[in-house]
Motif scaffolding. Structure first.
Motif, PDB file in Angstrom:
ATOM      1  N   ALA A  37       0.726  -1.149  -0.160  1.00  0.00           N
ATOM      2  CA  ALA A  37       0.134  -0.089  -0.227  1.00  0.00           C
ATOM      3  C   ALA A  37       0.919   1.216   0.219  1.00  0.00           C
ATOM      4  O   ALA A  37       0.214   2.298   0.096  1.00  0.00           O
ATOM      5  N   VAL A 129      -3.411   5.358   4.517  1.00  0.00           N
ATOM      6  CA  VAL A 129      -3.313   5.179   3.258  1.00  0.00           C
ATOM      7  C   VAL A 129      -5.061   4.739   2.973  1.00  0.00           C
ATOM      8  O   VAL A 129      -5.809   4.878   3.996  1.00  0.00           O
ATOM      9  N   ARG A 130      -5.220   4.809   1.782  1.00  0.00           N
ATOM     10  CA  ARG A 130      -6.952   4.472   1.358  1.00  0.00           C
ATOM     11  C   ARG A 130      -7.056   2.759   1.644  1.00  0.00           C
ATOM     12  O   ARG A 130      -6.174   2.229   1.225  1.00  0.00           O
ATOM     13  N   GLN A 132      -8.773   0.964   0.225  1.00  0.00           N
ATOM     14  CA  GLN A 132      -8.895   0.103  -0.924  1.00  0.00           C
ATOM     15  C   GLN A 132      -7.573  -0.308  -1.579  1.00  0.00           C
ATOM     16  O   GLN A 132      -7.147  -1.121  -2.435  1.00  0.00           O
ATOM     17  N   ASP A 133      -6.510   0.517  -1.074  1.00  0.00           N
ATOM     18  CA  ASP A 133      -5.207   0.154  -1.543  1.00  0.00           C
ATOM     19  C   ASP A 133      -4.462  -0.854  -0.654  1.00  0.00           C
ATOM     20  O   ASP A 133      -3.264  -1.203  -1.109  1.00  0.00           O
TER      21      ASP A 133
END
Length: 467
Positions: A37, A129-130, A132-133
């Motif tokens: 990520a 972090v996102r 989805q990452d």
């Protein structure tokens, strides 16, 4: 350092020297997921080897809790960490707690910056972090994580049994089990597993080791034969490229899945034996159909539609017999004391283990079921609320939920069955030097016993590692 991931010291380890040396997959997988990520500055520590300086760590610290007994251990460690440090907790036991239970256990003394790292949204928010990452655990390659482990520590791991992650999930739904169940088995991308295994063999050879021992993550290794066949292709590739080297694999399997493969994919079992399959542990988990029905384990006794017709204990006996004939050592995972147990059924569990050991060399691996435990059906049932409340109010008691622990006044309120369970459990443990090492529950009753012996429960359990 942005993030420090710590494997807590084993709760039965002595206070000085090495603890329980065993690298399990959860923390390396977390590090790999976060690296993918975009987070690079991650430190991985093992308190069984070196003692972390808890007062001077990163601004984010994460812990892996292997099971319920680690809850009191981690709570003690948190007391030593500065209050402005964000803390993430991982592990199956953490994921099995409700949000309210989590907060009541860990958000004590006004500290609220302790988080469930199993939650992708929470994890992403804390590390920046996102969500989805952050890839799932099935979509990672941990080779770089293993490569970052220094030689001194890696040698300690490789000289002992090492956990490797291959798949998750089980189609069965045994109601006492805390694992990911009632869903299809999902394998990782096997090319990444091949990369990891290639690296680990190379590191072992650099230490002049010629044997590795691995414990596989699969809950039922033969549940999806088509995927298992692909797994064997990977192992065959490793073996072909590493003559004079040996890997001993220890796996778990259901007797229904074994029988299916024995009749329909027999050549695959022979191939597995020739490719380093050393032992298989079967979840017997009781000794009568009445007990199996009570825990939703009908696969252990229901009649099969192919081959001969076996029922009751015959299926388990045939499975163990045929495993031995294949040249693979059978292990009996006897988790017992379930609903519908009687004095006679508890004795039958011992008799079964003793006979299978004598006839087929099966290694008994007994454990005492803790029916009311996070992740199990009984934990959420209203009639057990008062017992659950005792654990939430006094987290020290979570140690009593260790499946290797003797039955206690909390886990087994029926006194006569508690005594019988304790008796037969100790007897099964005594059948083989490599059988389960039972531990003492940290409850008021056993604390009193320890006090009368001028010792402590902690001292009585010291060094009793289950493998």
């Amino acid at each position: 350092m942005v993030l420090t991931l710590i494997q807590p010291r084993h709760n039965y380890a002595p206070t000085e020297g090495l603890g329980h040396i065993h690298l399990s997959a959860p923390l390396p997988s977390v590090k790999a997921r976060l690296q993918m990520a975009g987070i690079r500055d991650i430190e991985l520590l093992d308190a069984n080897i070196t003692t972390p300086d808890y007062e001077h760590l990163s601004w984010i610290v994460g812990f892996n809790l292997v099971g319920a007994p680690y809850i009191p251990e981690v709570l003690n460690i948190i007391e030593r960490i500065p209050r402005d440090v964000e803390i993430l907790l991982w592990g199956q036991i953490i994921g099995s707690l409700s949000d309210e239970e989590f907060m009541r256990i860990f958000h004590t003394k006004g500290r609220t910056n302790i988080h469930n790292g199993n939650n992708p949204e929470t994890l992403g928010r804390i590390v920046g972090v996102r969500p989805q990452d952050i890839p799932s655990t099935e979509c990672i390659d941990m080779t770089s994580v293993y490569a970052d482990i220094d030689d001194e520590h890696m040698r300690l791991y490789l000289e002992r049994e090492f956990s490797v992650y291959v798949s998750q999930g089980c189609k069965y739904n045994c109601n006492f089990c805390q694992a990911a169940k009632g869903r299809p088995e999902i394998y990782r991308e096997l090319s990444w597993f091949q990369n990891e295994l290639t690296h680990l063999v190379s590191r072992a050879k650099s230490f002049w080791l010629n044997t590795l021992s691995f414990y596989m993550s699969n809950l039922d290794i033969l549940q999806t034969p088509e995927e298992f066949r692909k797994f064997l292709d990977v192992i065959e590739h490793i073996r072909r490229n590493n003559p004079w080297f040996e890997i001993r694999f220890r796996w778990l399997c259901g007797i229904e899945s074994f029988m299916n493969c024995y009749f329909h994919h027999h050549e695959m079992l022979v191939r597995a034996k020739n490719l380093w399959l050393h032992s298989i542990g079967y979840g017997i988990d009781g000794a009568t159909p009445e007990v199996w029905k009570s825990i939703w384990k009908s696969q252990n006794f229901k009649k099969i539609s192919w081959g001969e017709q076996w029922s009751d204990q015959e299926k388990a006996i045939k499975t163990i017999e045929w495993t031995k004939e294949l040249g693979i050592r059978p292990e009996i995972l006897m988790v017992f004391w379930h609903p519908k147990e009687t004095q006679e059924s508890l004795k039958l569990a011992y008799t079964f283990c003793a006979e299978m050991q004598e006839k087929y060399g099966a290694l008994p691996r007994p454990h005492v079921s803790k029916t009311i435990i996070p992740g199990a059906k009984a934990w959420k049932e209203p009639e057990n609320h008062a017992i659950v409340e005792q654990f939430i109010s006094d987290p020290r008691l979570f140690q009593a939920l260790d499946y290797t622990a003797l039955p206690s006044e909390l886990t087994h309120p029926n006194n006569s069955l508690k005594k019988a369970t304790s008796t037969w459990y100790r007897k099964i443990c005594a059948l083989d030097p490599d059988a389960t090492k039972y531990v003492i529950p940290d409850t008021p009753h056993y604390r009193g016993i320890a006090n009368r012996k001028n010792t402590t429960v902690t001292k009585m359990n010291e060094g009793k590692f289950d493998r």
